[in-house]
Motif scaffolding. Sequence first.
Motif, short mmCIF file in Angstrom:
data_model
loop_
_atom_site.label_atom_id
_atom_site.label_comp_id
_atom_site.label_asym_id
_atom_site.label_seq_id
_atom_site.Cartn_x
_atom_site.Cartn_y
_atom_site.Cartn_z
N ARG A 294 0.83 -1.19 0.00
CA ARG A 294 0.00 0.00 0.00
C ARG A 294 0.87 1.26 0.00
N GLU A 295 0.51 2.24 -0.84
CA GLU A 295 1.20 3.53 -0.87
C GLU A 295 0.21 4.62 -0.49
N GLN A 296 0.65 5.53 0.37
CA GLN A 296 -0.26 6.55 0.86
C GLN A 296 0.56 7.75 1.34
N VAL A 297 -0.08 8.91 1.38
CA VAL A 297 0.54 10.13 1.88
C VAL A 297 -0.15 10.54 3.18
N PHE A 298 0.67 10.86 4.18
CA PHE A 298 0.17 11.30 5.48
C PHE A 298 0.78 12.65 5.82
N ASP A 299 0.03 13.42 6.57
CA ASP A 299 0.58 14.71 7.01
C ASP A 299 1.75 14.50 7.98
N HIS A 300 1.66 13.49 8.80
CA HIS A 300 2.74 13.16 9.73
C HIS A 300 2.82 11.65 9.90
#
Length: 496
Positions: A294-300
């Motif tokens: 899984r690839e994802q972007v998080f703020d932190h």
Amino acid sequence: MSDFDYDLFVIGGGSGGVRAARTAAATGARVALAEESRLGGTCVIRGCVPKKIMVFASGFHREVENARGFGWDAQIKGFDWTGFRGNLHDELDRLEGVYRKMLDASDVEIFDARARLTGPHEVTMADGTAVSAKHILVATGGSPVRPDMAQADLGLVSNDMFLLDRLPETLLIVGGGYIGCEFACIMAGLGVKVTMYLRGGQILNGFDDECRGLVAEMMRDHGIDIHSGTTIMDMDRADAGEHLPTGGQSDAAMGAPRMERPEPHPQPDLADNPKSGTRAHAGCPIWVKATNGREQVFDHVLFATGRRPNTADLGLEDVGIELGRKGKVKVDAYSQTSVPSVYAIGDVTDRVQLTPVAIRDAMAFTRTVFLGEDCPVDHELVPSAVFTQPELGTVGMTEEQARDDREIVVYCASFRPMRTAFIDRPDRTLMKLVVCKETRVVMGAHLVSENAGEMIQLIGIAVKNGLTKEQFDATCAVHPTAAEELVTMSQPVRAG
């Protein structure tokens, strides 16, 4: 007159170090203490106290929802993180001042400096000032650690969570121990979309299986996205561009301005006073690739992947003090190191990493060294709580540990508590006693409930003193309460 400048020199101004300094000084000893960061240590400045205040803050949203179910025309608006953070750090400043006043009142000399051992009876400050002491006590605590992987410095650790410039919209927590779970519940309660990656199959490894299963279920009910058997394979700044997955960014990340990459965190990782303008994290979106693909972007990204003792560059090995795994100070039952004049207490020994344990270590040290009593430390049957929502309270053996030790019977009740059942919320409470089949002594008590931390403190007295199940039963119930189940469970649910 002694040949030493002090009878005791304490390195570390956390809960254990301050208690040892004050109690030793009360015996008439000449005592000094050095602290390189802030008096109060992990618990007061970057641990228990600010975390519990954040727990309180995170619960009001659900309380307002509950109030509506009870007939109140209640509503709540958005959470003001900036205002809350200012009030939080004003309180921490106040508590630090209290610690300083207590030491001053005890005639403990304070060195606001880093100190290291330069001999079995000598301590040298960062500015070169050297002093001698008959006894030296190392109480430097521990620090959170990041995993050994590329770009790990992009992630936060627990110290940093109290210094955020603003709340993130999305947060990935790596690690399912009590620190990771507590922050997951806190941030979810404040409106953050929280994801958790666990290398193992379940949160809260080492706690009672039945209890941690219920806590995980309730965390998912509160919107926390838990992925077991998963960790980070790769991470980078989202605005680096080349790693971005198609359609994988959060709306918050897509609209976020480009920010400079934070400086790598030094070790040990000590959070500074935000009033100094340092180490407050505005952050930058982080692209993450997980081991499940899984690839994802998080703020932190928050690494809750463990802690290690603060023993680096303290000169311990140079004077012959034996260190163990992760750099912990090896001590005997009286907290004495391999160098007779040097002792160590609290998290730096990596025995039981709890503030009350460090304080009890300190008191045992003073009684042994300065009052001449035979007082080894006592780490048996220590009650503790995990401040998730709901809380988990525990003392003694888990069912799994007890079953491996002897024949047991288990008494357990799981139910919907009256307070939330009335408004048809799915919350559940669990009360569990693990009992020795032969002696009937309660070997362990485990609770998942609102205010479990308060209850386990009192139950700990009974378990510590070896009360039997029949003695529990002989106590009249207080009705209607959740805790009455602890004295009304008449039939075991299973044996082992």
